[in-house]
Design a protein around this motif. Structure first.
Motif, PDB file in Angstrom:
ATOM      1  N   TYR A 175       0.848  -1.187   0.000  1.00  0.00           N
ATOM      2  CA  TYR A 175       0.000   0.000   0.000  1.00  0.00           C
ATOM      3  C   TYR A 175       0.888   1.244   0.000  1.00  0.00           C
ATOM      4  O   TYR A 175       1.556   1.531   0.998  1.00  0.00           O
ATOM      5  N   PRO A 176       0.924   2.000  -1.105  1.00  0.00           N
ATOM      6  CA  PRO A 176       1.785   3.184  -1.182  1.00  0.00           C
ATOM      7  C   PRO A 176       1.208   4.409  -0.483  1.00  0.00           C
ATOM      8  O   PRO A 176       1.857   5.451  -0.420  1.00  0.00           O
ATOM      9  N   SER A 177      -0.013   4.299   0.026  1.00  0.00           N
ATOM     10  CA  SER A 177      -0.633   5.421   0.728  1.00  0.00           C
ATOM     11  C   SER A 177      -1.108   4.946   2.099  1.00  0.00           C
ATOM     12  O   SER A 177      -1.640   3.836   2.233  1.00  0.00           O
ATOM     13  N   PRO A 178      -0.910   5.750   3.157  1.00  0.00           N
ATOM     14  CA  PRO A 178      -1.326   5.337   4.506  1.00  0.00           C
ATOM     15  C   PRO A 178      -2.808   4.985   4.574  1.00  0.00           C
ATOM     16  O   PRO A 178      -3.654   5.689   4.016  1.00  0.00           O
ATOM     17  N   MET A 179      -3.096   3.891   5.270  1.00  0.00           N
ATOM     18  CA  MET A 179      -4.488   3.493   5.481  1.00  0.00           C
ATOM     19  C   MET A 179      -4.694   3.205   6.959  1.00  0.00           C
ATOM     20  O   MET A 179      -3.782   2.730   7.652  1.00  0.00           O
ATOM     21  N   PRO A 180      -5.868   3.478   7.490  1.00  0.00           N
ATOM     22  CA  PRO A 180      -6.111   3.266   8.923  1.00  0.00           C
ATOM     23  C   PRO A 180      -6.313   1.798   9.247  1.00  0.00           C
ATOM     24  O   PRO A 180      -6.837   1.033   8.439  1.00  0.00           O
ATOM     25  N   VAL A 181      -5.889   1.401  10.448  1.00  0.00           N
ATOM     26  CA  VAL A 181      -6.175   0.064  10.967  1.00  0.00           C
ATOM     27  C   VAL A 181      -7.499   0.163  11.708  1.00  0.00           C
ATOM     28  O   VAL A 181      -7.558   0.637  12.848  1.00  0.00           O
ATOM     29  N   VAL A 182      -8.561  -0.269  11.042  1.00  0.00           N
ATOM     30  CA  VAL A 182      -9.915  -0.016  11.546  1.00  0.00           C
ATOM     31  C   VAL A 182     -10.267  -0.876  12.750  1.00  0.00           C
ATOM     32  O   VAL A 182     -11.249  -0.600  13.449  1.00  0.00           O
ATOM     33  N   ASP A 183      -9.485  -1.910  13.018  1.00  0.00           N
ATOM     34  CA  ASP A 183      -9.814  -2.828  14.120  1.00  0.00           C
ATOM     35  C   ASP A 183      -9.775  -2.143  15.479  1.00  0.00           C
ATOM     36  O   ASP A 183     -10.341  -2.668  16.442  1.00  0.00           O
ATOM     37  N   PHE A 184      -9.104  -0.998  15.587  1.00  0.00           N
ATOM     38  CA  PHE A 184      -8.978  -0.338  16.890  1.00  0.00           C
ATOM     39  C   PHE A 184      -9.837   0.923  17.001  1.00  0.00           C
ATOM     40  O   PHE A 184      -9.605   1.749  17.889  1.00  0.00           O
ATOM     41  N   TYR A 185     -10.790   1.096  16.095  1.00  0.00           N
ATOM     42  CA  TYR A 185     -11.680   2.247  16.193  1.00  0.00           C
ATOM     43  C   TYR A 185     -12.397   2.246  17.545  1.00  0.00           C
ATOM     44  O   TYR A 185     -12.853   1.226  18.029  1.00  0.00           O
ATOM     45  N   GLY A 186     -12.476   3.418  18.167  1.00  0.00           N
ATOM     46  CA  GLY A 186     -13.115   3.539  19.469  1.00  0.00           C
ATOM     47  C   GLY A 186     -12.150   3.399  20.623  1.00  0.00           C
ATOM     48  O   GLY A 186     -12.530   3.596  21.779  1.00  0.00           O
ATOM     49  N   ARG A 187     -10.884   3.044  20.310  1.00  0.00           N
ATOM     50  CA  ARG A 187      -9.850   2.952  21.336  1.00  0.00           C
ATOM     51  C   ARG A 187      -8.597   3.677  20.848  1.00  0.00           C
ATOM     52  O   ARG A 187      -8.542   4.138  19.712  1.00  0.00           O
ATOM     53  N   SER A 188      -7.608   3.773  21.702  1.00  0.00           N
ATOM     54  CA  SER A 188      -6.394   4.523  21.360  1.00  0.00           C
ATOM     55  C   SER A 188      -5.194   3.591  21.286  1.00  0.00           C
ATOM     56  O   SER A 188      -4.932   2.816  22.221  1.00  0.00           O
ATOM     57  N   VAL A 189      -4.455   3.675  20.189  1.00  0.00           N
ATOM     58  CA  VAL A 189      -3.192   2.962  20.051  1.00  0.00           C
ATOM     59  C   VAL A 189      -2.091   3.832  20.650  1.00  0.00           C
ATOM     60  O   VAL A 189      -1.960   5.008  20.297  1.00  0.00           O
ATOM     61  N   VAL A 190      -1.320   3.264  21.568  1.00  0.00           N
ATOM     62  CA  VAL A 190      -0.283   4.028  22.279  1.00  0.00           C
ATOM     63  C   VAL A 190       1.107   3.771  21.693  1.00  0.00           C
ATOM     64  O   VAL A 190       1.904   4.688  21.530  1.00  0.00           O
ATOM     65  N   LYS A 191       1.400   2.511  21.358  1.00  0.00           N
ATOM     66  CA  LYS A 191       2.701   2.157  20.782  1.00  0.00           C
ATOM     67  C   LYS A 191       2.507   1.073  19.730  1.00  0.00           C
ATOM     68  O   LYS A 191       1.557   0.288  19.805  1.00  0.00           O
ATOM     69  N   VAL A 192       3.442   1.011  18.773  1.00  0.00           N
ATOM     70  CA  VAL A 192       3.416  -0.022  17.759  1.00  0.00           C
ATOM     71  C   VAL A 192       4.848  -0.430  17.445  1.00  0.00           C
ATOM     72  O   VAL A 192       5.775   0.384  17.545  1.00  0.00           O
ATOM     73  N   ALA A 193       5.040  -1.700  17.114  1.00  0.00           N
ATOM     74  CA  ALA A 193       6.353  -2.206  16.714  1.00  0.00           C
ATOM     75  C   ALA A 193       6.138  -3.216  15.601  1.00  0.00           C
ATOM     76  O   ALA A 193       5.081  -3.843  15.507  1.00  0.00           O
ATOM     77  N   CYS A 194       7.158  -3.373  14.740  1.00  0.00           N
ATOM     78  CA  CYS A 194       7.002  -4.257  13.597  1.00  0.00           C
ATOM     79  C   CYS A 194       8.299  -4.974  13.293  1.00  0.00           C
ATOM     80  O   CYS A 194       9.383  -4.377  13.375  1.00  0.00           O
ATOM     81  N   GLY A 195       8.209  -6.266  12.970  1.00  0.00           N
ATOM     82  CA  GLY A 195       9.360  -7.044  12.541  1.00  0.00           C
ATOM     83  C   GLY A 195       9.386  -7.159  11.033  1.00  0.00           C
ATOM     84  O   GLY A 195       8.918  -6.276  10.318  1.00  0.00           O
TER      85      GLY A 195
END
Length: 558
Positions: A175-195
């Motif tokens: 995906y060359p354009s940012p897209m939202p992760v809809v699974d967390f709608y209604g809550r707040s994401v504080v940190k993210v990490a990726c391998g």
């Protein structure tokens, strides 16, 4: 503030540093333009990354716009992130910039392949009018992430998605354009990490984050072929799923996360109100074949398992994973590392013999400068920030200058990064001097230039001597030279009694430290003996060849 590092990030073979004045510096391998200098050349010490005005129509095409502007009214960088071959930066107005490798769209641009200068991610500029502003950025191997001020998570690049094939159920799409992760709608994401291909996120249990940390839940999704999702199996997930070991009933709450290539590490504290970092523990899971889980074995783990080799009273404050190694930092400034390849990238004291690969299967305490507060791990190098951000130390594989000490050699022990750069230091001093006075005469300008060159030469020599003294001190005493803890004999008389100092260190050393010193000197002595033996053999061969040559010349046909 330009001399103080507030954040560091490490990619596959490049390093980023964010200074207190909002400037970004980079060094290491330049392939694909990951350093943001406009070139693909390697940099063996820190260089400045310049950002254009976000409103400039030439922001992505004209190198002169990037080359030297320093308008104080422009936004300052407040965050950085390093993927395998690309880099991200966040400015205080919410602007997101990216540069480097873009085959999977991880730069947030669809029209370009690779970019060697910072380019604006336009998608987030368009969102500002709606009140959405990015407040943090993170990079995976081939993907990028952002968290906005409303707690929304955005992702672009190589992203896990549900597959159309029912048998697979999971795939990766670019995906060359940012897209939202809809699974967390209604809550707040504080940190993210990726391998390489898995993602872990800390998300609030309710709509908002209370700030204490006890309301955070840990989710994971993506590739799970080694158990790196911590869900008790090796089944991949296209959608986020809670790591149930740390559910709301669990006495432990996760407050920091990091991902290696195929493993995950978490920091937790007890929920019993003892403060965020009280009673801390480090948990790991996923691929363990290089010891990166720190459990004393090379076995994989599908569920989070506590790392037992760390002191029980250690208050852990910083965590990071390289491809196949892991490092943590305590509030006391101590550093522990474990994982891959004979110490390169992690543990200088990991030394093994026979068929052993040399991996550190359990945590080993590093001997860095005092006051370490942050750690960053690349593919095969590690970097720490010490002395309240005024010193950087690096060790591991030094190819392409990724260690930042001006060379490309490997280092099995922490070595000071050239920070701040001497040339930048003098440039700032000269500019300040010129601004305080009227325009100098030609004669005065000549004197100033000569003086600056002389000072630069002396500073460079001083930096070289400091590096030499540090290396020599480590080689003899097996600990870093710290000017705040200079031996009393040197402070009082100016004479350094090496024998007395060594005796003092031996008296205060514990059994593990003595064993490491013994191993170090034993290996060094063996190397010297081997070298002497090789030279003796070479001399004997030369003498034999001379004798044979002399004999052949004196030989006559009968």
């Amino acid at each position: 503030m330009s001399r103080k590092v507030v954040q560091i990030a490490a990619g596959e073979a490049h390093t980023l540093a964010l200074a207190g004045d909002g400037s970004v510096l980079s060094w290491g391998r330049g392939t694909f333009g990951r350093l943001g200098t406009g070139k693909e050349h390697d940099e063996h010490s820190p260089v400045r990354v310049y950002f254009p005005d976000a409103s400039s129509p030439e922001k992505t095409s004209d190198p002169s716009v990037h080359s030297g502007n320093s308008d104080s009214s422009r936004p300052l960088c407040v965050g950085i992130a390093a993927g395998a071959y690309h880099s991200l930066a966040l400015q205080d107005d919410g602007s997101v910039w990216s540069w480097g490798y873009n085959t999977y769209g991880q730069l947030g641009h669809s029209e370009v392949e690779n970019v060697s200068l910072p380019c604006l991610v336009e998608h987030f500029q368009q969102l500002k009018s709606t009140g959405v502003k990015v407040c943090s950025v993170k990079a995976g191997a081939m993907s990028s992430f952002a968290i906005d001020n409303l707690g929304g998570l955005w992702t672009w690049g190589n992203c896990p998605q549900p597959s159309n094939d029912e048998d697979e159920g999971f795939c990766f799409l670019s995906y060359p354009s940012p897209m939202p992760v809809v699974d967390f709608y209604g809550r707040s994401v504080v940190k993210v990490a990726c391998g390489n291909e898995h993602v872990v996120a800390l998300v609030t249990a309710g709509e908002v984050h209370t700030g204490g940390g006890d309301d955070l839940l840990c989710y994971s999704w993506g590739n799970n072929n080694h158990g790196q999702l911590g869900l008790g199996d090796t089944i991949s997930r296209s959608k986020p799923e809670i790591i149930n070991v740390f559910n709301q009933e669990c006495p432990w709450s996760v407050f920091d996360i990091s991902c290696g290539a195929f493993h995950t590490a978490l920091l937790t504290h007890r929920k019993s109100g003892g403060g965020q970092h009280a009673h801390c523990m480090c948990w790991t899971f996923g691929l363990g074949e290089n010891g990166q889980l720190g459990h004393g074995t090379t076995a994989n783990e599908c569920l989070p398992r506590a790392v037992k080799g760390l002191p029980e009273d250690a208050v852990l404050v910083s965590l990071d994973c390289g491809l196949f190694h892991t490092s943590v930092v305590s509030s006391a400034g101590d550093v522990w590392s474990w994982g891959m390849e004979k110490g390169l990238g992690l543990c200088p004291d990991a030394s093994f013999t026979g068929d052993d690969a040399g991996d550190a299967l359990s945590p080993i305490r590093m001997h860095c400068a005092e006051g370490v507060k942050q750690v960053a791990c690349g593919a095969a190098h590690t970097l720490v920030v010490a002395d309240d951000g005024h010193k950087l130390w690096a060790w591991g594989r030094g190819r392409s200058g990724v260690l930042g000490h001006g060379k490309t050699t490997d280092s099995f022990m922490p070595f000071p990064v050239l920070w701040p750069r001497p040339d930048e230091d003098f440039k700032e001093n000269n500019m300040d001097a010129q601004n305080e006075k009227t325009k100098p005469s030609n004669q005065e300008a000549g004197k100033l230039a000569n003086t600056s060159e002389e000072i630069e030469f002396l500073r460079s020599k001083l930096t070289l001597m400091e590096r030499y003294a540090s290396l020599l001190h480590v080689s003899i005493f097996r600990k870093q030279l710290d000017d705040r803890n200079l031996p009393q004999s040197l402070r009082g008389s100016g004479v350094f009694d090496i024998g007395k100092e060594l005796e003092t260190i031996l008296e205060s050393a514990d059994d593990d430290e003595l064993a490491r010193m013994q191993m170090f000197y034993r290996n060094m002595l063996a190397s010297v003996k081997d070298k002497l033996l090789k030279r003796r053999v070479q001399e004997m061969v030369k003498e034999s060849l001379k004798s044979l040559s002399a004999g052949s010349h004196s030989y006559t046909r009968p």
